[in-house]
Scaffold this motif. Structure first.
Motif, PDB file in Angstrom:
ATOM      1  N   LYS A 104       0.830  -1.116   0.037  1.00  0.00           N
ATOM      2  CA  LYS A 104       0.087   0.033   0.246  1.00  0.00           C
ATOM      3  C   LYS A 104       0.937   1.170   0.033  1.00  0.00           C
ATOM      4  O   LYS A 104       0.664   2.219   0.870  1.00  0.00           O
ATOM      5  CB  LYS A 104      -1.111   0.009   1.121  1.00  0.00           C
ATOM      6  N   GLY A 136      -4.103   2.442  -5.533  1.00  0.00           N
ATOM      7  CA  GLY A 136      -4.279   3.599  -4.803  1.00  0.00           C
ATOM      8  C   GLY A 136      -3.066   4.333  -4.716  1.00  0.00           C
ATOM      9  O   GLY A 136      -2.776   5.365  -4.097  1.00  0.00           O
ATOM     10  N   LYS A 163      -7.902   4.392  -7.244  1.00  0.00           N
ATOM     11  CA  LYS A 163      -8.304   3.323  -6.603  1.00  0.00           C
ATOM     12  C   LYS A 163      -9.583   2.677  -6.924  1.00  0.00           C
ATOM     13  O   LYS A 163     -10.524   3.329  -6.887  1.00  0.00           O
ATOM     14  CB  LYS A 163      -8.196   3.351  -5.004  1.00  0.00           C
TER      15      LYS A 163
END
Ligand code: GLU
Length: 279
Positions: free
Chosen positions: A168, A236, A267
C-alpha cells in the motif's frame, strides 16, 4: 500544478531502477557513480522521514559481465546462472554504499508464486512491514534463479507495481531510459509530444504505449510501464515515470517539480492484487 504539490506529502515510496540505468551502455559494466547517487538519494528520502523500498534490476546484467558472457543467444539456465552471480554482487555493492550512509538495507527476492500463494503473500507483506518499521530499506528483485517462464512476473516494472500494491505504497517512481510517456516513440517520430499527467489510463493510452523503450538491456518497454501504471494506480498509488539518467529526478519529483509523466491514483473499490498477476 496541484497534483505535483501533493507528491511532497507521499510517505511510502517505491523506486524502481532498470538494468540500463545501472550499467554503462558501452561496456555493460556497473555505473558506480549512478549507483552511489541512487543510494544517497534513497537514504535522503529516509532521512526526510519517508519509508523507502527499492526495486532493482541488474542481477542478470551484472552477472553476465562478471562471467564474460554475451547477451546474444543466452539460454534460460545461463541467464539464471548470471542472476545467481549478479544478484549477490549487486547486493554487495548496495550494502557497501548504504553502509557509508549508516543505512541498513535488506534483500527480498520474490517469484510470482510468492504473490499467488496466499500464505507466502501474507508473509512477504509482514516482512516488508517489519523491515519498514525497523527503518530498513528493502531491495527487491525477482528471484530469477528459480523463476520459470510460466511463473515470471514478466518484468520489474510490473514487479515494482505489485510491490507498491502489496505494501500500500502511495507513490511508485519508475526510473527508466526515457523521460516519460510520449504520444509516439520520440526516437522515430520527431513530432511526438510529451505527456505530463495522466488522469485516466484508457484504451488510447494503452495503444500509445506500444512504442517501446530504446534499451536492449532491461526487459520493460513502454507498454510494460503502462501495465505497471494500471496496477499501481488501481491499488491507490500515484506513479511517475522519469529518466534514470539523472538520479536527482527522485528528489525533484518529491519536491513537486514537473519531472516525468505522473499517473494519478485511481483506486478501484474492488481492487484485488491477484487479478493483476496474469501477464
Ligand atoms: N530481474 C532481472 C534482473 O535483475 C531484470 C528484469 C527487468 O529488468 O525487468 O536482471
Amino acid at each position: 500544478m496541484e497534483y505535483r504539490e501533493k507528491l511532497k506529502d507521499k510517505k511510502r515510496i517505491v523506486v524502481k531502477i532498470g538494468s540500463s540505468s545501472l550499467t554503462h551502455p558501452e561496456t555493460g559494466s556497473t555505473n558506480l557513480v549512478k549507483l552511489e547517487k541512487l543510494v544517497r538519494a534513497l537514504t535522503d528520502l529516509k532521512n526526510q522521514g519517508k519509508e523507502v523500498v527499492l526495486v532493482s534490476s541488474g542481477a542478470i546484467a551484472v552477472g553476465r559481465k562478471k562471467l564474460g558472457l554475451k547477451k546474444q543467444d543466452a539460454t534460460i539456465s545461463e541467464k539464471q546462472a548470471c542472476a545467481a552471480v549478479g544478484q549477490a554482487q549487486l547486493m554487495m555493492m548496495y550494502q557497501k554504499l548504504f553502509a557509508e550512509y549508516n543505512q541498513v538495507a535488506a534483500q527480498i527476492l520474490m517469484t510470482k508464486n510468492t504473490m499467488v500463494n496466499s500464505i507466502s503473500n501474507k508473509n512477504a507483506k509482514n516482512t516488508f512491514e517489519e523491515l519498514l518499521k525497523l527503518g530498513v530499506i528493502p531491495i527487491v528483485n525477482e528471484n530469477d534463479t528459480v523463476s520459470t517462464y510460466e511463473l515470471q512476473f514478466g518484468d520489474n516494472d510490473r514487479l515494482s507495481a505489485i510491490v507498491a500494491a502489496l505494501i500500500k505504497a502511495d507513490l511508485l517512481i519508475l526510473l527508466s531510459d526515457i523521460d516519460g510517456l510520449f504520444t509516439d516513440d520520440p526516437n522515430t517520430n520527431p513530432t511526438a509530444k510529451f505527456i505530463d499527467v495522466v488522469e485516466n489510463i484508457d484504451e488510447k493510452l494503452v495503444h500509445m504505449g506500444k512504442s517501446s523503450s530504446s534499451s536492449d538491456v532491461g526487459t520493460g518497454g513502454m507498454s510494460a510501464k503502462i501495465a505497471a501504471a494500471t496496477i499501481a494506480t488501481s491499488a491507490g498509488a500515484d506513479m511517475v515515470i522519469s529518466n534514470g539518467n539523472d538520479i536527482e529526478n527522485i528528489s525533484k519529483i518529491i519536491n513537486g517539480d514537473d519531472i516525468g509523466t505522473l499517473f494519478i491514483a485511481n483506486k478501484a473499490d474492488d481492487f484485488e492484487l491477484v487479478d493483476y498477476l496474469e501477464n
